[in-house]
Design an enzyme around this catalytic site. Structure first.
Site, PDB file in Angstrom:
ATOM      1  N   ASP A  95       0.911  -1.006   0.098  1.00 52.68           N
ATOM      2  CA  ASP A  95      -0.025  -0.065  -0.003  1.00 52.68           C
ATOM      3  C   ASP A  95       0.816   1.095  -0.052  1.00 52.68           C
ATOM      4  OD1 ASP A  95      -2.269   2.110   0.871  1.00 52.68           O
ATOM      5  OD2 ASP A  95      -3.412  -0.020   0.945  1.00 52.68           O
ATOM      6  N   ASN A 101      -9.611   6.992  -9.749  1.00 48.20           N
ATOM      7  CA  ASN A 101      -9.122   5.809  -9.744  1.00 48.20           C
ATOM      8  C   ASN A 101      -8.501   5.678 -11.141  1.00 48.20           C
ATOM      9  OD1 ASN A 101     -10.073   5.176  -7.257  1.00 48.20           O
ATOM     10  ND2 ASN A 101     -11.408   3.630  -7.963  1.00 48.20           N
ATOM     11  N   VAL A 130      -9.141  -5.115  -9.680  1.00 47.93           N
ATOM     12  CA  VAL A 130     -10.537  -5.255  -9.036  1.00 47.93           C
ATOM     13  C   VAL A 130     -10.784  -3.615  -8.941  1.00 47.93           C
ATOM     14  CG1 VAL A 130     -11.558  -5.905  -7.106  1.00 47.93           C
ATOM     15  CG2 VAL A 130      -9.381  -7.041  -7.689  1.00 47.93           C
ATOM     16  N   ASN A 151     -12.545  -0.004  -9.262  1.00 49.68           N
ATOM     17  CA  ASN A 151     -13.649   0.390  -9.902  1.00 49.68           C
ATOM     18  C   ASN A 151     -13.416   1.942 -10.732  1.00 49.68           C
ATOM     19  OD1 ASN A 151     -15.824  -1.612 -10.029  1.00 49.68           O
ATOM     20  ND2 ASN A 151     -15.871  -1.700  -8.005  1.00 49.68           N
ATOM     21  N   HIS A 192     -19.448  -4.152 -15.705  1.00 48.35           N
ATOM     22  CA  HIS A 192     -19.682  -4.518 -14.100  1.00 48.35           C
ATOM     23  C   HIS A 192     -20.375  -3.324 -13.774  1.00 48.35           C
ATOM     24  CE1 HIS A 192     -19.199  -5.601  -9.821  1.00 48.35           C
ATOM     25  NE2 HIS A 192     -18.444  -4.646  -9.706  1.00 48.35           N
TER      26      HIS A 192
END
Ligand code: APR
Length: 312
Positions: free
Chosen positions: A34, A98, A121, A123, A178
């Site tokens: 991270d 993102n 993963v 979004n 998605h």
């Protein structure tokens, strides 16, 4: 045989839960990474998980870090870095933030693990897979998105609840992006081989389809933040098929060019996952209504990708 190496970018809710299940299944040595501001949290989560190993009996190495050197030579890299949804937000609302994050982490991942398979993963999913593919310049079969495994798991859960049967007996397929316009395919849903239409009336099935489509939002509304157990379970289903070369056919955001006449975007389709990544995309027959729903979902994905093109 050497154990696989799995790096998970973003040690938040989804990332940490992926680490948990990957370790419990002894799928790979796990590196959680991270941002430097969260180094203590990342190391703490890795150590906490490692300390569960004597009780649960898994023998994998778990590392928490903020240094991409520790991820070097990964076989599989899961990208969960990014901000999640809050109540009232759509997945598309995350795109500006993102794209920047996924771009930055993909550059580092591509440099440190040039042969890895990337599972995205973050979004809005289909646009973030597109971002990771453009930035990494990896061959398209080594970039894939997790969404369908989660969406289909939600759909199967609701079907099993309605029938009062084991979730293990429900088999289903779902395609498209998605988003709330994803396409659960009732015609391809069976329960122990029995077409679901013989077990659940059409109006109830339509409610279930709708609930599956809005399944992410339902959790955000309940918890005030987005889901992580089921998303992580979906990721680990994919990781397992890849590192164990199971060649499972899973609904994933795979690269489609001629396939389904998509024209070079990542969208949810049935993919064969093995050690090479997406080894094949299965093309199934769609009737006029299914094709129209799929195409409308794909056109939404394309719009978001155009936005990404302007940001990269
Ligand atoms: N590098 C590494 N990690 C990063 C970076 C970065 N540049 N930027 C953010 N992160 C980390 C955050 O510090 C945080 O720990 O990503 C983590 C995200 O964790 P959470 O906020 O708990 O979000 P989570 O629920 O795990 O969702 C992550 O997955 O399902 C999607 O929509 C969801 O896009 C979101 C992502």
């Amino acid at each position: 045989m050497q154990r696989a190496k799995l790096s998970i970018i973003g040690a938040g809710a989804v990332g940490a839960t992926c680490a948990h299940w990957a370790a419990a299944k002894e799928l790979a040595d796990v590196v959680l990474i991270d941002i430097p501001d969260k180094l203590g949290m990342t190391q703490g989560r890795a150590l906490d998980l490692a300390e569960a190993a004597p009780v649960e009996g898994f023998d994998v190495k778990i590392t928490g870090t903020d240094d991409y050197k520790d991820t070097a030579g990964s076989d599989v890299v899961v990208i969960t870095a990014g901000i999640p949804r809050k109540p009232g937000m759509s997945r598309d609302d995350l795109v500006q933030t993102n794209v920047r994050i996924v771009r930055q982490v993909t550059e580092q991942v591509a440099a440190s693990s040039p042969d890895a398979i990337l599972i995205v993963v973050s979004n809005p999913l289909d646009a973030m897979v597109y971002t990771a593919h453009r930035v990494s310049c990896f061959p398209h079969w080594r970039v894939v998105g997790q969404a369908g495994c989660l969406d289909v798991a939600r759909y199967c859960t609701f079907i099993a609840m309605e029938i009062g049967c084991s979730v293990e007996d429900v088999r289903a397929l779902l395609m498209g992006g998605h988003g709330d316009d994803m396409v659960p395919l009732v015609r391809y849903t069976t329960v122990s081989g029995i077409p679901v239409t013989q077990l659940i009336p059409a109006d109830k099935l339509e409610e279930i389809v709708q609930r599956a489509r809005m399944g992410g939002g339902e959790i955000v509304k309940l918890m005030g933040s987005s889901a992580y157990y089921a998303p992580a379970a979906g990721v680990i289903q994919m990781v397992e098929s890849i590192v164990r070369d199971k060649k499972r056919i899973l609904p994933c955001a795979g690269y489609c060019d001629k396939e389904y006449r998509v024209g070079g975007y990542f969208v949810g389709v049935p993919c064969v996952l093995g050690t090479k990544g997406v080894e094949r995309i299965i093309e199934i027959e769609l009737d006029a209504e299914e094709r129209q729903m799929f195409e409308s979902s794909v056109s939404h994905v394309k719009e978001l990708c155009k936005l990404v093109d302007g940001m990269l």
